[in-house]
Motif scaffolding. Structure first.
Motif, PDB file in Angstrom:
ATOM      1  N   ILE A 436      25.703  45.550  30.931  1.00 44.50           N
ATOM      2  CA  ILE A 436      26.177  45.116  29.616  1.00 44.50           C
ATOM      3  C   ILE A 436      27.196  43.975  29.700  1.00 44.50           C
ATOM      4  N   GLY A 437      27.551  43.590  30.901  1.00 41.92           N
ATOM      5  CA  GLY A 437      28.497  42.493  31.047  1.00 41.92           C
ATOM      6  C   GLY A 437      28.405  41.851  32.426  1.00 41.92           C
ATOM      7  N   LYS A 438      28.670  40.569  32.484  1.00 44.07           N
ATOM      8  CA  LYS A 438      28.735  39.830  33.748  1.00 44.07           C
ATOM      9  C   LYS A 438      30.059  39.067  33.761  1.00 44.07           C
ATOM     10  N   TYR A 439      30.693  39.010  34.914  1.00 45.63           N
ATOM     11  CA  TYR A 439      32.042  38.461  34.971  1.00 45.63           C
ATOM     12  C   TYR A 439      32.182  37.508  36.151  1.00 45.63           C
ATOM     13  N   ARG A 440      32.870  36.404  35.913  1.00 40.90           N
ATOM     14  CA  ARG A 440      33.250  35.487  36.989  1.00 40.90           C
ATOM     15  C   ARG A 440      34.716  35.127  36.807  1.00 40.90           C
ATOM     16  N   LEU A 441      35.408  34.936  37.934  1.00 38.05           N
ATOM     17  CA  LEU A 441      36.830  34.638  37.856  1.00 38.05           C
ATOM     18  C   LEU A 441      37.219  33.623  38.923  1.00 38.05           C
ATOM     19  N   LEU A 442      38.336  32.965  38.660  1.00 38.05           N
ATOM     20  CA  LEU A 442      38.882  31.975  39.576  1.00 38.05           C
ATOM     21  C   LEU A 442      40.371  32.257  39.726  1.00 38.05           C
ATOM     22  N   HIS A 443      40.788  32.475  40.955  1.00 29.51           N
ATOM     23  CA  HIS A 443      42.179  32.796  41.272  1.00 29.51           C
ATOM     24  C   HIS A 443      42.752  31.681  42.135  1.00 29.51           C
ATOM     25  N   GLN A 444      43.834  31.076  41.674  1.00 26.09           N
ATOM     26  CA  GLN A 444      44.481  30.020  42.452  1.00 26.09           C
ATOM     27  C   GLN A 444      45.578  30.617  43.322  1.00 26.09           C
ATOM     28  N   TYR A 445      45.585  30.244  44.594  1.00 24.36           N
ATOM     29  CA  TYR A 445      46.695  30.610  45.470  1.00 24.36           C
ATOM     30  C   TYR A 445      47.400  29.318  45.893  1.00 24.36           C
ATOM     31  N   SER A 446      48.685  29.395  46.140  1.00 25.08           N
ATOM     32  CA  SER A 446      49.461  28.209  46.483  1.00 25.08           C
ATOM     33  C   SER A 446      49.506  28.026  47.996  1.00 25.08           C
ATOM     34  N   TYR A 447      50.087  26.917  48.437  1.00 25.13           N
ATOM     35  CA  TYR A 447      50.170  26.643  49.871  1.00 25.13           C
ATOM     36  C   TYR A 447      51.061  27.664  50.579  1.00 25.13           C
ATOM     37  N   THR A 448      51.877  28.393  49.823  1.00 28.24           N
ATOM     38  CA  THR A 448      52.749  29.413  50.420  1.00 28.24           C
ATOM     39  C   THR A 448      52.027  30.742  50.631  1.00 28.24           C
ATOM     40  N   GLN A 449      50.750  30.793  50.265  1.00 32.19           N
ATOM     41  CA  GLN A 449      49.956  32.018  50.394  1.00 32.19           C
ATOM     42  C   GLN A 449      48.761  31.773  51.302  1.00 32.19           C
ATOM     43  N   SER A 450      48.277  32.840  51.915  1.00 28.06           N
ATOM     44  CA  SER A 450      47.190  32.729  52.885  1.00 28.06           C
ATOM     45  C   SER A 450      45.854  32.497  52.198  1.00 28.06           C
ATOM     46  N   PRO A 451      45.049  31.571  52.719  1.00 24.30           N
ATOM     47  CA  PRO A 451      43.694  31.401  52.187  1.00 24.30           C
ATOM     48  C   PRO A 451      42.744  32.503  52.658  1.00 24.30           C
ATOM     49  N   GLU A 452      43.174  33.280  53.667  1.00 23.42           N
ATOM     50  CA  GLU A 452      42.259  34.200  54.345  1.00 23.42           C
ATOM     51  C   GLU A 452      42.519  35.677  54.069  1.00 23.42           C
ATOM     52  N   ASN A 453      43.592  36.018  53.398  1.00 30.11           N
ATOM     53  CA  ASN A 453      43.910  37.434  53.174  1.00 30.11           C
ATOM     54  C   ASN A 453      44.325  37.664  51.725  1.00 30.11           C
ATOM     55  N   HIS A 454      43.495  38.422  51.005  1.00 27.39           N
ATOM     56  CA  HIS A 454      43.724  38.680  49.592  1.00 27.39           C
ATOM     57  C   HIS A 454      43.401  40.145  49.283  1.00 27.39           C
ATOM     58  N   THR A 455      44.047  40.676  48.253  1.00 27.60           N
ATOM     59  CA  THR A 455      43.758  42.028  47.766  1.00 27.60           C
ATOM     60  C   THR A 455      43.277  41.931  46.328  1.00 27.60           C
ATOM     61  N   PHE A 456      42.072  42.443  46.079  1.00 27.25           N
ATOM     62  CA  PHE A 456      41.484  42.436  44.737  1.00 27.25           C
ATOM     63  C   PHE A 456      41.644  43.833  44.136  1.00 27.25           C
ATOM     64  N   ILE A 457      42.155  43.902  42.911  1.00 26.38           N
ATOM     65  CA  ILE A 457      42.404  45.176  42.235  1.00 26.38           C
ATOM     66  C   ILE A 457      41.696  45.145  40.890  1.00 26.38           C
ATOM     67  N   LEU A 458      40.874  46.178  40.627  1.00 26.49           N
ATOM     68  CA  LEU A 458      40.098  46.233  39.389  1.00 26.49           C
ATOM     69  C   LEU A 458      40.345  47.561  38.681  1.00 26.49           C
ATOM     70  N   LYS A 459      40.551  47.494  37.360  1.00 22.99           N
ATOM     71  CA  LYS A 459      40.731  48.689  36.540  1.00 22.99           C
ATOM     72  C   LYS A 459      39.738  48.672  35.391  1.00 22.99           C
ATOM     73  N   GLY A 460      39.388  49.876  34.905  1.00 24.43           N
ATOM     74  CA  GLY A 460      38.490  49.993  33.765  1.00 24.43           C
ATOM     75  C   GLY A 460      38.427  51.421  33.270  1.00 24.43           C
ATOM     76  N   LEU A 461      37.542  51.704  32.310  1.00 22.78           N
ATOM     77  CA  LEU A 461      37.408  53.024  31.715  1.00 22.78           C
ATOM     78  C   LEU A 461      36.335  53.848  32.407  1.00 22.78           C
ATOM     79  N   LYS A 462      36.437  55.171  32.243  1.00 23.33           N
ATOM     80  CA  LYS A 462      35.386  56.067  32.733  1.00 23.33           C
ATOM     81  C   LYS A 462      34.083  55.770  32.009  1.00 23.33           C
ATOM     82  N   GLY A 463      33.001  56.003  32.690  1.00 20.00           N
ATOM     83  CA  GLY A 463      31.696  55.747  32.094  1.00 20.00           C
ATOM     84  C   GLY A 463      31.129  54.398  32.446  1.00 20.00           C
TER      85      GLY A 463
END
Length: 543
Positions: A436-463
């Protein structure tokens, strides 16, 4: 004399001789004395000139920071020009301010090694040198490529540069030289060297337009300042090759914006822009976050309204929210108070209702202070007689990029973007109709952050579940069309399903060794010609 009237068909035909009342050409022509004729010729030439081209300069004279000697600080000079043009720096003139900022930058980064203009901009804006917290110019964005050094694949790129300047943004250009060459192992060499220059204007068609109006076509020339050249003055002008006919008769790396900078026409591989926010951030790296949510209109009744709430858990400095369904009616947007962290958005499609089985994409872009998180909630279509459709699954996500210690001391360090996609499943629906849905996202990281190590966190409802999850990386910002076409995934989990519920889902991205920093602008390392087994250095250019 009104020049527009000269081009009016009726008036123009009087000068040429008209047809008679019965359709036959009048035998007697109007006579024009020599003075009138010369006036008309002058006006015709003037009109032709206006219709053909107009020289535009964002500011004149612009700042032109020059290097002392032949070194690799061109990216610092470009950053200094951009920042001074945006109102930063100490000094009695824009040139003095640019030189003041260049001194800050070279004192920190040195002049021997290459680097990236966006890194220099972000470092200076967040440094103690920036004592202008009220200046809104804080958003640094890269469009195009850093590695491999392919040309910027935007067929309207020259127009984008021109209109960014007209929209009161500042623009830096990154160029490299084509090779048509291979290395010692026979592998293609994509682009040689790198150089940063500052864009200030162009030569473009602007018929009957105000000087600062946006243009509709690609300009024929670009006007810029260059830390290595003052040929003909501080401002140089170069002609673009045709986008599809680059460097005619010479080497090229494919379609792109090449220019006659020298005999082996270099091309633009990316641009860097500095743009303002609605609210100033002050002293931190500003980041762009994009969430694009494609939802399904399933009701037989046509939808006349779309509502959603979109927000984050930090102050929104600027935003843009839009939908893929055409409408001439702007949305009604309510911002929460006192700190703007959420938008309540309502679109009216009563003039062009959304039919059953249609997909509609909501895209929102936030400018935030060093933060990337977004949630959509209370998303629903409304049909005639205020029949409210089922609320579409709420989605909340965040990406945290690991910090890099002493980042500004690392050669070639730069920021970039993480790209992600996933589909949303309604478990109450049949399997063949449950996406029922398709999602795309773009996350910018700065030069002070690693290009190779990220943590993705997703929340939503039951069902609900999400699947078809993939992550990729780019050094250039993607517009919405590019975002939905992106397929260069580094982590692909498309066959895995995750169930949403009370607890958030955490996914660790470890790309160790897969994203080394691309070599920064390196004008000293430019290569004129490369042949298998032979590398020849380009001689120094004359000033």
């Amino acid at each position: 004399m009104d020049m527009k009237r000269i081009l009016n068909k009726k008036n123009y035909n009087i000068l040429r001789g008209q047809k008679g009342a019965k359709g036959g050409k009048m035998k007697k022509q109007y006579k024009i004395n020599s003075r009138t004729k010369m006036t008309f010729i002058f006006l015709a030439v003037l009109i032709t000139s206006l219709l053909t081209s107009c020289t535009y300069m964002k500011m004149n004279p612009p700042p032109d920071t020059d290097k002392v000697g032949f070194n690799n600080s061109c990216y610092l000079a470009t950053a200094a020009n951009i920042l001074a043009g945006a109102g930063y720096g100490n000094g009695a003139s824009v040139q003095n301010r640019a030189e003041d900022i260049y001194s800050d930058l070279t004192g920190h980064f040195g002049i021997a090694n290459g680097g990236w203009t966006d890194t220099a901009l972000n470092w200076w804006l967040a440094s103690a040198n920036n004592v202008w917290p009220g200046n809104p110019y804080t958003v640094v964005t890269v469009y195009g490529n850093k590695i491999p050094k392919y040309p910027w694949s935007n067929s309207n790129g020259a127009k984008e540069i021109a209109n960014n300047l007209r929209k009161c943004n500042l623009v830096g250009l990154s160029i490299s030289w084509p090779t048509n060459a291979v290395d010692y192992s026979g592998n293609p060499v994509i682009g040689s060297g790198g150089h940063a220059i500052t864009g200030w204007g162009d030569l473009s068609r602007m018929p009957w337009k105000d000087y600062s109006d946006l243009i509709t076509g690609n300009p024929s020339r670009v006007r810029l300042t260059d830390s290595d050249r003052d040929t003909g003055g501080d401002v140089q002008q170069y002609s673009y090759d045709s986008y599809t006919n680059p460097n005619p008769g010479g080497a090229n790396e494919g379609n792109g914006w090449y220019m006659d900078y020298d005999g082996n026409h270099p091309y633009i591989k990316h641009i860097v822009t500095l743009s303002p926010t609605l609210t100033t951030g002050g002293g931190v790296n500003i980041q762009r976050v994009v969430g694009s949510y494609k939802i399904y209109q399933y009701k037989k009744l046509k939808a006349t309204d779309l509502h959603y709430e979109v927000g984050t858990d930090a102050e929104i400095l600027s935003y843009n929210t839009r939908v893929s369904w055409d409408t001439d009616t702007p949305p009604v947007i309510k911002e929460n108070q006192p700190q703007r962290t959420e938008l309540d958005v309502d679109w009216d499609f009563s003039n062009d209702p959304i039919s059953e089985s249609s997909w509609v994409t909501i895209t929102t872009e936030f400018i935030l202070c060093n933060w990337n998180a977004m949630q959509y909630d209370n998303v629903y279509f409304t049909c005639p007689d205020r029949i409210v459709g089922k609320v579409v699954a709420p989605v909340s996500w965040k990406i945290e990029s690991h910090k890099v210690a002493k980042a500004d001391k690392i050669p070639n360090i730069t920021g970039g973007y993480v790209v992600a996609r996933f589909d949303i499943i309604d478990t109450s629906l049949p399997e063949d109709k449950n996406i029922i849905g398709k999602y795309r996202l773009l996350h910018q990281y700065s030069y002070t952050q690693s290009p190779e190590n990220h943590t993705f966190i997703l929340k939503g409802l039951k069902g609900y579940q999400f699947t078809n999850l993939s992550f990729g990386h780019t050094y250039g910002f993607l517009d919405n069309n590019e975002l939905w076409k992106f397929e260069e995934w580094m982590t692909n989990m498309k066959n895995t399903k995750y169930t949403l519920g009370d607890k958030p889902v955490y996914i660790q991205l470890d790309w160790s060794g897969r994203l080394p920093y691309p070599k920064g602008e390196d004008i000293k390392g430019r290569i004129r010609d490369i042949k298998k087994g032979l590398m020849m250095d380009m001689p120094k250019r004359t000033q």
